[in-house]
Each structure stands twice: as C-alpha cells, then as structure tokens.
Enzyme design. Structure first.
Site, PDB file in Angstrom:
ATOM      1  N   LEU A   1      13.047  33.015  33.894  1.00  0.00           N
ATOM      2  CA  LEU A   1      14.269  31.856  34.200  1.00  0.00           C
ATOM      3  C   LEU A   1      15.157  31.037  33.318  1.00  0.00           C
ATOM      4  O   LEU A   1      14.899  31.332  31.921  1.00  0.00           O
ATOM      5  CB  LEU A   1      12.863  29.939  34.608  1.00  0.00           C
ATOM      6  CG  LEU A   1      11.902  31.074  35.500  1.00  0.00           C
ATOM      7  CD1 LEU A   1      11.080  29.823  35.805  1.00  0.00           C
ATOM      8  CD2 LEU A   1      12.606  31.187  36.897  1.00  0.00           C
ATOM      9  N   ASP A   2      16.154  30.873  33.731  1.00  0.00           N
ATOM     10  CA  ASP A   2      17.205  30.488  32.624  1.00  0.00           C
ATOM     11  C   ASP A   2      16.970  29.101  32.321  1.00  0.00           C
ATOM     12  O   ASP A   2      15.784  28.428  33.287  1.00  0.00           O
ATOM     13  CB  ASP A   2      18.932  30.053  33.719  1.00  0.00           C
ATOM     14  CG  ASP A   2      18.608  29.292  34.972  1.00  0.00           C
ATOM     15  OD1 ASP A   2      18.727  27.751  34.274  1.00  0.00           O
ATOM     16  OD2 ASP A   2      19.751  29.487  35.591  1.00  0.00           O
ATOM     17  N   LYS A   3      17.446  28.537  31.704  1.00  0.00           N
ATOM     18  CA  LYS A   3      16.873  27.601  30.610  1.00  0.00           C
ATOM     19  C   LYS A   3      16.631  26.127  31.647  1.00  0.00           C
ATOM     20  O   LYS A   3      16.159  25.451  31.078  1.00  0.00           O
ATOM     21  CB  LYS A   3      18.001  26.927  29.610  1.00  0.00           C
ATOM     22  CG  LYS A   3      18.026  26.233  28.462  1.00  0.00           C
ATOM     23  CD  LYS A   3      18.985  26.388  27.032  1.00  0.00           C
ATOM     24  CE  LYS A   3      18.787  25.318  26.543  1.00  0.00           C
ATOM     25  NZ  LYS A   3      19.870  25.653  24.754  1.00  0.00           N
TER      26      LYS A   3
END
Length: 241
Positions: A109-111
């Site tokens: 999952l991106d930041k």
C-alpha cells in the site's frame, strides 16, 4: 513435528547470533516445558504450540516461521525495509527484522493509503495471494476531489480502460457509489498506484484511500491504525474464500 537446534531456531527468529544464543542458554535464559535448556545444540520440536512451551527470559518465544500478520496500516508508513521515514516494519518487534525467512508485506500500500495489510514469512502464501492467476479481489474506499459523473462504473467494468504508459487494458473492476465524492472500488490486479490512476483516467483525483478487504478477509473493526495481530488460520483461509 520438525525438530531444530535451539541456536539455529532462535537466531532465525531474530534473538541473536548463534554464539549469543549459546551464552543465553548457558546463563539459564531459555526454558522448555518449564525446565532450563542450557544446551544450545539441543533439538527443539517446532510446532504451533512453540510459544506455549519455549520461554526466553520468562516470556513466550515469538511464533515460528509460517506467521501471518494482520495490520491496520496507518497513513504515512511505507511498505519497505529501508526507505526514509516511518515504515510498517517499525510497528513490529525490532528483532523481527532479523528473522529468517524474512517478514515481508503481501503486496504494498502506498504511503498515503491506509487499511488492511498482511505481512508474512511464508513465501508460498505470499505468491498465492499476489498471483494474477488467483484474481484475489482488493476492495478500496476512495474519497474524491470532484463529484462522480455517473460514467465511471461502466468504464471501470468494461475491461477496456488503459492506464497511461501501459499497453494492456485493466481487468474489469466494480464501482460502488457511496456518495457524490466517495466510492468503493473492487479490483483484481495490483498495478502501480492502480486505484489512483484509474480515477485520474476519468478526470478525478483520489484525496484519501483506504483498503477495506483482501479477498474474503475484511479489516477487523477492533484494529486501530498502527495496530496489528497474528491472523488466525480461518482468516488466512478467508482470503481465498
């Protein structure tokens, strides 16, 4: 049940080098079934009940290989071992960074995306979940900068949407409208920033993104952002349900 040398077992779980484990055992820091285990070369049966039987300095040993961690990933944390800033691995016990096999995220999952994240040291499970052949669905809730137009659902479901810079169209995805600026999107692929790029392709912008579900496994209501626990066997099975 497989039996493993104590020093090899504990070094693989991140408790130290083999020589450090030998010193720990000689000092009486290891107990098996309530009795001191001073011989680091002794073979220990490794099964699901290991934390109930083996104690390190009076505390249950960490779970043996095959663990699956269910985490509520918070905003701002990166799914990486080495990048600058907050990392999801920082939320786990520090010694788990030294486990062998290593603990890795199942997908990323991106930041700036929160929600359900799984981590494991089981390579076979990891590949089964992320394999394109499995079509494990991922469900995201997106808050959007602009109101939906009503055409997005058909575009996403068509199987013809092309993302910028790619040569293969996306697999059909399901859009559920929650409000004019909020939607739930179910995808079966894991392309780079896929959900954000899908909404960008129809002229919108994702302001907040949260993963609610992976396959048949939903993020538990009792896990606050940044919290984690070991997944049960039933929860792992539910991923493919």
């Amino acid at each position: 049940m497989k039996a493993v040398r104590l020093d090899k077992l504990l070094s693989g779980l991140g408790y130290g080098t083999r020589s450090e484990i030998q010193k720990l055992a000689r000092a009486g820091g290891v107990e098996l079934d309530g009795a001191a285990l001073t011989d680091a070369a002794a073979r220990v049966p490794v099964g699901p009940d290991l934390p109930d039987r083996l104690k390190i300095d009076g505390r249950p040993v960490d779970p043996p290989p095959g663990l699956v961690i269910l985490m509520h990933k918070p905003l701002g944390a990166t799914c990486s071992h080495k990048e600058d800033g907050a990392l999801v691995h920082d939320l786990l016990p520090p010694r788990w960074r030294r486990r062998d096999p290593a603990v890795s995220t199942i997908g990323r999952l991106d930041k700036q995306t929160s929600g359900l994240l799984l981590l494991t040291d089981d390579g076979d499970l990891l590949h089964r979940v992320i394999s394109p052949k499995r079509h494990v669905a991922k469900v995201y809730r997106a808050a959007l900068a602009r109101p939906l137009t009503g055409r997005e659902g058909a575009i996403f479901a068509s199987g013809e949407l092309m993302l910028e810079g790619e040569a293969k169209p996306l697999a059909p995805a399901i859009l559920e409208v929650i409000s004019p600026t909020e939607a739930r999107l179910t995808v079966t692929e894991g392309r780079y920033h896929q959900v954000r790029r899908m909404f960008a392709a129809v002229g919108n912008h994702v302001e907040a993104l949260h993963r609610e579900r992976l396959g048949g496994l939903a993020l538990p209501d009792d896990l606050a952002p940044g919290e984690w626990r070991l997944a049960t066997e039933a929860e792992v099975v539910a991923i493919f349900g």
